[in-house]
Write an enzyme that holds these catalytic residues in place. Structure first.
Site, PDB file in Angstrom:
ATOM      1  N   GLU A  40      -2.260  -7.105   7.780  1.00 44.25           N
ATOM      2  CA  GLU A  40      -0.939  -6.999   8.396  1.00 44.25           C
ATOM      3  C   GLU A  40      -0.898  -7.786   9.705  1.00 44.25           C
ATOM      4  OE1 GLU A  40       2.080  -6.944   8.253  1.00 44.25           O
ATOM      5  OE2 GLU A  40       2.612  -4.862   7.761  1.00 44.25           O
ATOM      6  N   HIS A  98       0.821  -1.210   0.000  1.00 48.31           N
ATOM      7  CA  HIS A  98       0.000   0.000   0.000  1.00 48.31           C
ATOM      8  C   HIS A  98       0.858   1.265   0.000  1.00 48.31           C
ATOM      9  CE1 HIS A  98       0.890   0.910   4.211  1.00 48.31           C
ATOM     10  NE2 HIS A  98       0.701  -0.372   4.473  1.00 48.31           N
TER      11      HIS A  98
END
Length: 204
Positions: A89, A16
């Protein structure tokens, strides 16, 4: 970059873009922080880089810093990204959202313990690297099998992407931080039917 056969799956593995608060190193973990204007622009650059590729599908962590960017990448291909919780994550437990400097000051012994055993140490309430590999590896393998002979985008996080790359390289999890993953970077991995993988690009 080498070509690949119809039995190979090519994964464009993206991290990202830049997120709010990134000027200070911190563990965002599974908190849902937003992209900055630069982070959105980094996804715009990735969109242009991948718009001529025959992308069959786009998968993403379900956190907005990944999913918002996955939508940008998907647009030229007329695709809707598929959100996967398994691509989130590392869950950093009680350290989530806290800056590194604060953690070093408040939990010096725990901080050093994690540095000494990055693979097995688990922050209270969170995961260790073995836990993360246990959810990410099967999810990625499923995508590879589903898309034989196709090219697919996967939008993930710094920790997740490092684990994917280490698995492709048959390298130990202890080497996690020997791989860099900058905001908005691109990695390319080809997965063969025999179970092997070739890493074509890292942190591009």
């Amino acid at each position: 970059m080498t070509s690949f056969s119809r039995e190979t799956t090519r994964i464009y593995l993206v991290r990202h873009g830049q997120v709010e608060g990134s000027e200070e190193k911190r563990y965002n973990g599974q908190s849902d922080v937003r992209l900055t204007s630069l982070g959105l622009a980094q996804f715009g650059a990735l969109q242009k880089r991948l718009e001529d590729k025959p992308i069959a599908a786009v998968y993403s962590s379900d956190l907005s810093r990944c999913l918002d960017g996955a939508r940008i990448i998907s647009k030229p291909h007329g695709l809707v990204p598929v959100a996967l919780r398994a691509l989130r994550e590392l869950d950093i437990g009680h350290w989530q959202g806290k800056a590194w400097d604060e953690l070093k000051r408040r939990y010096p012994e725990e901080w050093q313990a994690r540095l000494k055993d990055i693979v097995h140490y688990r922050v209270p309430g969170g995961e260790n690297l073995i836990d993360v590999r246990g959810r990410v590896a099967p999810a990625l393998q499923e995508l590879v099998e589903r898309h034989r002979g196709e090219e697919v985008v996967v939008v993930g996080h710094g920790g997740i992407n490092r684990i994917v790359l280490l698995e492709a390289l048959a390298a130990p999890l202890s080497a996690l931080f020997r791989l860099e993953q900058n905001f908005g970077c691109l990695n390319i991995v080809d997965y063969r039917q025999d179970g092997g993988a070739t890493v074509q690009l890292v942190n591009g």
